[in-house]
Design a protein around this motif. Structure first.
Motif, PDB file in Angstrom:
ATOM      1  N   TYR A 225       0.820  -1.207   0.000  1.00  0.00           N
ATOM      2  CA  TYR A 225       0.000   0.000   0.000  1.00  0.00           C
ATOM      3  C   TYR A 225       0.859   1.265   0.000  1.00  0.00           C
ATOM      4  CZ  TYR A 225      -4.016  -2.918   1.348  1.00  0.00           C
ATOM      5  OH  TYR A 225      -5.016  -3.859   1.392  1.00  0.00           O
ATOM      6  N   ASP A 226       0.380   2.271  -0.708  1.00  0.00           N
ATOM      7  CA  ASP A 226       0.952   3.608  -0.632  1.00  0.00           C
ATOM      8  C   ASP A 226       0.110   4.395   0.379  1.00  0.00           C
ATOM      9  OD1 ASP A 226       1.750   6.211  -0.898  1.00  0.00           O
ATOM     10  OD2 ASP A 226       1.588   6.286  -3.074  1.00  0.00           O
ATOM     11  N   PRO A 227       0.605   4.607   1.591  1.00  0.00           N
ATOM     12  CA  PRO A 227      -0.215   5.239   2.632  1.00  0.00           C
ATOM     13  C   PRO A 227      -0.549   6.697   2.359  1.00  0.00           C
ATOM     14  CG  PRO A 227       2.048   4.972   3.386  1.00  0.00           C
ATOM     15  CD  PRO A 227       1.954   4.257   2.066  1.00  0.00           C
ATOM     16  N   SER A 228       0.117   7.293   1.380  1.00  0.00           N
ATOM     17  CA  SER A 228      -0.115   8.714   1.108  1.00  0.00           C
ATOM     18  C   SER A 228      -1.244   8.950   0.105  1.00  0.00           C
ATOM     19  CB  SER A 228       1.171   9.351   0.578  1.00  0.00           C
ATOM     20  OG  SER A 228       1.514   8.824  -0.707  1.00  0.00           O
ATOM     21  N   LEU A 229      -1.907   7.895  -0.347  1.00  0.00           N
ATOM     22  CA  LEU A 229      -2.970   8.076  -1.345  1.00  0.00           C
ATOM     23  C   LEU A 229      -4.078   8.978  -0.815  1.00  0.00           C
ATOM     24  CD1 LEU A 229      -3.734   4.674  -3.127  1.00  0.00           C
ATOM     25  CD2 LEU A 229      -2.347   6.579  -3.917  1.00  0.00           C
ATOM     26  N   PRO A 230      -4.576   9.904  -1.638  1.00  0.00           N
ATOM     27  CA  PRO A 230      -5.738  10.712  -1.236  1.00  0.00           C
ATOM     28  C   PRO A 230      -7.016   9.869  -1.306  1.00  0.00           C
ATOM     29  CG  PRO A 230      -5.137  11.216  -3.492  1.00  0.00           C
ATOM     30  CD  PRO A 230      -4.082  10.268  -2.970  1.00  0.00           C
ATOM     31  N   LEU A 231      -8.114  10.446  -0.852  1.00  0.00           N
ATOM     32  CA  LEU A 231      -9.393   9.753  -0.915  1.00  0.00           C
ATOM     33  C   LEU A 231      -9.862   9.634  -2.360  1.00  0.00           C
ATOM     34  CD1 LEU A 231     -11.294  11.458   2.064  1.00  0.00           C
ATOM     35  CD2 LEU A 231      -9.924   9.356   2.091  1.00  0.00           C
ATOM     36  N   THR A 232     -10.599   8.568  -2.647  1.00  0.00           N
ATOM     37  CA  THR A 232     -11.241   8.437  -3.953  1.00  0.00           C
ATOM     38  C   THR A 232     -12.725   8.731  -3.803  1.00  0.00           C
ATOM     39  OG1 THR A 232     -11.528   7.017  -5.897  1.00  0.00           O
ATOM     40  CG2 THR A 232     -11.804   5.990  -3.736  1.00  0.00           C
ATOM     41  N   SER A 233     -13.406   8.899  -4.924  1.00  0.00           N
ATOM     42  CA  SER A 233     -14.835   9.158  -4.924  1.00  0.00           C
ATOM     43  C   SER A 233     -15.543   7.895  -5.380  1.00  0.00           C
ATOM     44  CB  SER A 233     -15.154  10.324  -5.876  1.00  0.00           C
ATOM     45  OG  SER A 233     -16.520  10.654  -5.828  1.00  0.00           O
ATOM     46  N   GLY A 234     -16.324   7.260  -4.476  1.00  0.00           N
ATOM     47  CA  GLY A 234     -16.922   5.988  -4.865  1.00  0.00           C
ATOM     48  C   GLY A 234     -18.085   5.578  -3.992  1.00  0.00           C
ATOM     49  N   ASP A 235     -18.706   4.489  -4.383  1.00  0.00           N
ATOM     50  CA  ASP A 235     -19.782   3.849  -3.646  1.00  0.00           C
ATOM     51  C   ASP A 235     -19.171   2.651  -2.921  1.00  0.00           C
ATOM     52  OD1 ASP A 235     -21.906   1.893  -3.104  1.00  0.00           O
ATOM     53  OD2 ASP A 235     -23.221   3.235  -4.232  1.00  0.00           O
ATOM     54  N   SER A 236     -19.152   2.678  -1.607  1.00  0.00           N
ATOM     55  CA  SER A 236     -18.429   1.653  -0.847  1.00  0.00           C
ATOM     56  C   SER A 236     -18.976   0.255  -1.104  1.00  0.00           C
ATOM     57  CB  SER A 236     -18.474   1.968   0.652  1.00  0.00           C
ATOM     58  OG  SER A 236     -19.812   2.021   1.111  1.00  0.00           O
ATOM     59  N   ASP A 237     -20.301   0.103  -1.168  1.00  0.00           N
ATOM     60  CA  ASP A 237     -20.882  -1.224  -1.390  1.00  0.00           C
ATOM     61  C   ASP A 237     -20.489  -1.777  -2.755  1.00  0.00           C
ATOM     62  OD1 ASP A 237     -22.092  -1.231   1.069  1.00  0.00           O
ATOM     63  OD2 ASP A 237     -24.006  -0.465   0.340  1.00  0.00           O
ATOM     64  N   GLN A 238     -20.541  -0.929  -3.773  1.00  0.00           N
ATOM     65  CA  GLN A 238     -20.221  -1.396  -5.117  1.00  0.00           C
ATOM     66  C   GLN A 238     -18.737  -1.722  -5.257  1.00  0.00           C
ATOM     67  OE1 GLN A 238     -21.729   1.075  -8.271  1.00  0.00           O
ATOM     68  NE2 GLN A 238     -23.815   1.099  -7.443  1.00  0.00           N
ATOM     69  N   LEU A 239     -17.872  -0.897  -4.677  1.00  0.00           N
ATOM     70  CA  LEU A 239     -16.440  -1.169  -4.785  1.00  0.00           C
ATOM     71  C   LEU A 239     -16.049  -2.404  -3.973  1.00  0.00           C
ATOM     72  CD1 LEU A 239     -14.907   2.433  -4.692  1.00  0.00           C
ATOM     73  CD2 LEU A 239     -15.163   0.905  -6.658  1.00  0.00           C
ATOM     74  N   LEU A 240     -16.711  -2.632  -2.840  1.00  0.00           N
ATOM     75  CA  LEU A 240     -16.464  -3.866  -2.094  1.00  0.00           C
ATOM     76  C   LEU A 240     -16.817  -5.077  -2.946  1.00  0.00           C
ATOM     77  CD1 LEU A 240     -17.748  -2.991   1.499  1.00  0.00           C
ATOM     78  CD2 LEU A 240     -15.425  -3.647   0.871  1.00  0.00           C
ATOM     79  N   GLN A 241     -17.875  -4.957  -3.731  1.00  0.00           N
ATOM     80  CA  GLN A 241     -18.267  -6.061  -4.608  1.00  0.00           C
ATOM     81  C   GLN A 241     -17.211  -6.295  -5.686  1.00  0.00           C
ATOM     82  OE1 GLN A 241     -22.113  -5.535  -6.387  1.00  0.00           O
ATOM     83  NE2 GLN A 241     -22.298  -7.690  -6.884  1.00  0.00           N
ATOM     84  N   VAL A 242     -16.626  -5.221  -6.200  1.00  0.00           N
ATOM     85  CA  VAL A 242     -15.562  -5.343  -7.198  1.00  0.00           C
ATOM     86  C   VAL A 242     -14.389  -6.138  -6.631  1.00  0.00           C
ATOM     87  CG1 VAL A 242     -13.750  -4.037  -8.399  1.00  0.00           C
ATOM     88  CG2 VAL A 242     -16.131  -3.290  -8.538  1.00  0.00           C
ATOM     89  N   PHE A 243     -13.900  -5.731  -5.456  1.00  0.00           N
ATOM     90  CA  PHE A 243     -12.737  -6.396  -4.869  1.00  0.00           C
ATOM     91  C   PHE A 243     -13.060  -7.839  -4.484  1.00  0.00           C
ATOM     92  CE2 PHE A 243     -11.814  -1.849  -3.422  1.00  0.00           C
ATOM     93  CZ  PHE A 243     -11.126  -1.565  -4.580  1.00  0.00           C
ATOM     94  N   ALA A 244     -14.267  -8.061  -3.962  1.00  0.00           N
ATOM     95  CA  ALA A 244     -14.658  -9.431  -3.600  1.00  0.00           C
ATOM     96  C   ALA A 244     -14.667 -10.337  -4.825  1.00  0.00           C
ATOM     97  CB  ALA A 244     -16.041  -9.419  -2.939  1.00  0.00           C
ATOM     98  N   ASN A 245     -15.181  -9.828  -5.944  1.00  0.00           N
ATOM     99  CA  ASN A 245     -15.207 -10.627  -7.179  1.00  0.00           C
ATOM    100  C   ASN A 245     -13.799 -10.939  -7.673  1.00  0.00           C
ATOM    101  OD1 ASN A 245     -17.967 -10.707  -7.230  1.00  0.00           O
ATOM    102  ND2 ASN A 245     -18.232  -9.323  -8.957  1.00  0.00           N
ATOM    103  N   LEU A 246     -12.908  -9.954  -7.610  1.00  0.00           N
ATOM    104  CA  LEU A 246     -11.537 -10.174  -8.091  1.00  0.00           C
ATOM    105  C   LEU A 246     -10.786 -11.155  -7.194  1.00  0.00           C
ATOM    106  CD1 LEU A 246     -10.526  -6.561  -9.201  1.00  0.00           C
ATOM    107  CD2 LEU A 246     -11.170  -8.490 -10.655  1.00  0.00           C
ATOM    108  N   PHE A 247     -10.986 -11.061  -5.881  1.00  0.00           N
ATOM    109  CA  PHE A 247     -10.334 -12.010  -4.974  1.00  0.00           C
ATOM    110  C   PHE A 247     -10.862 -13.428  -5.214  1.00  0.00           C
ATOM    111  CE2 PHE A 247      -9.800  -8.403  -1.650  1.00  0.00           C
ATOM    112  CZ  PHE A 247      -8.696  -7.930  -2.347  1.00  0.00           C
TER     113      PHE A 247
END
Length: 362
Positions: A225-247
């Motif tokens: 992880y790069d701890p200095s990353l700024p915030l992104t603009s997103g929908d938490s539920d939908q992005l969680l689904q993206v990462f869950a599918n990829l894992f």
């Protein structure tokens, strides 16, 4: 008689589509198919599809194969003779559809159309196709599925143990179809994501913890992880689904022996996607890297297309949904693969500042 697709959906499909019934007779074609063949639907209805769509192969054999197995067939680089005699190179998708197993849908993906689309933006095209098919499939499956499940449960109450194994199998397969239906119905949800400033690392950790206890329990997770990353603009539920599918996708590819999933984040200053309004910045980068067997080179171009899967029991919906969600977030996803290293790279925008206009509404 088979039910034809809803008019709005059929008209909206951006690629040529044909609906054929028994004996491979044309029941309906969409406007994109009329343009492709330079022929009106009225002149084609009731005719043999193989006579109207001349391909370098036996189209009837392929239709019969898909119908007999009730499975999806995908053929690359098919040479098709159009109405004006011009040859067009297409990818052809044949899939069962309708109230009876006789009904088939044939979709053409002209390669010249694909060539004009940037790989990073293919999610929009895949999403349109998937949304168009979602309503048709959902309505076709829902009602008979409930009847089958209910009848099996009633039968199991009056049967012996040996016969109950058969009803258990029916219920098991019914649940599998329910899971598939849930994935399909998600494509019909046209609501835009609820965009809020998010810490991408918090989401990745939540998705990782869930996957480590479930679908990816056989995998070892590493983070860069790069701890200095700024915030992104997103929908938490939908992005969680993206990462869950990829894992889950990486874990399924690795098989029972397991493997390693590396999660990497970094900031790529100045990265922009081209668009009609001059481009959009997507500097936040998330990479999901696995050391599995990799994706066949012939499949790489199509991994985000709906109903395309390299696995025997794959639905081809997981990665198409991932692509749709990322496109709705004004981002992009691409994949590179070779044995022992497959990388899904997601690019997302930085969260808007309070005084910055939202590109969706400005």
């Amino acid at each position: 008689m088979s039910k034809t697709p809803p008019d709005a959906t059929w008209l909206a499909l951006p690629i040529p589509g044909f609906l054929v019934g028994p004996q491979n007779r044309i029941q309906s074609i969409n406007p994109a198919a009329e343009v492709f063949l330079n022929l009106a639907q009225k002149s084609l209805t009731g005719r043999d599809l193989a006579q109207c769509l001349k391909v370098d192969g036996d189209l009837n054999v392929n239709l019969d194969r898909a119908r007999a197995g009730q499975s999806v067939l995908f053929h690359h680089d098919v040479s098709i003779s159009r109405g004006n005699g011009e040859l067009a190179l297409c990818d052809m998708q044949i899939a069962p559809l309708g109230d009876t197993p006789e009904t088939m849908m044939v979709l053409l993906h002209p390669r010249q159309i694909k060539g004009r689309l940037g790989r990073a933006l293919q999610g929009n095209s895949a999403a349109k196709t998937a949304i168009g098919l979602a309503d048709m499939l959902a309505h076709e499956i829902k009602n008979p599925l409930a009847g089958i499940s209910g009848a099996a449960q009633l039968l199991s109450m009056s049967l012996g143990k040996e016969d109950q194994e058969m009803t258990d199998l029916i219920l098991q397969e019914t649940r599998r179809v329910v899971d598939l239906l849930k994935q399909v119905e998600q494509f019909g949800d046209l609501r835009p994501p609820n965009l809020k400033p998010l810490n991408i690392h918090d989401l990745l950790e939540r998705a990782r913890m869930s996957a480590a206890l479930g679908a990816a329990a056989n995998m070892t997770f590493l983070d860069q992880y790069d701890p200095s990353l700024p915030l992104t603009s997103g929908d938490s539920d939908q992005l969680l689904q993206v990462f869950a599918n990829l894992f889950a996708n990486a874990a399924e590819a690795a098989g029972k022996s397991g493997g390693t999933i590396t999660i990497r984040t970094y900031y790529e200053l100045g990265l922009r996607l081209r668009s009609e309004n001059g481009g959009r910045a997507v500097p936040l980068q998330i990479e999901i890297i696995d050391d599995g067997p990799g994706i066949a080179e012939a499949m790489l171009e199509f991994v985000f297309d709906p109903f395309i899967s390299s696995r025997e029991n794959g639905t081809g919906l997981g990665l198409a949904l991932v692509s749709k969600i990322i496109a709705d977030h004004q981002g992009a996803i691409v994949v590179t693969s070779r044995p022992a290293r497959t990388v899904f790279r997601i690019s997302l925008p930085v969260a808007l500042t309070p005084n910055e206009p939202n590109p969706r509404t400005s």
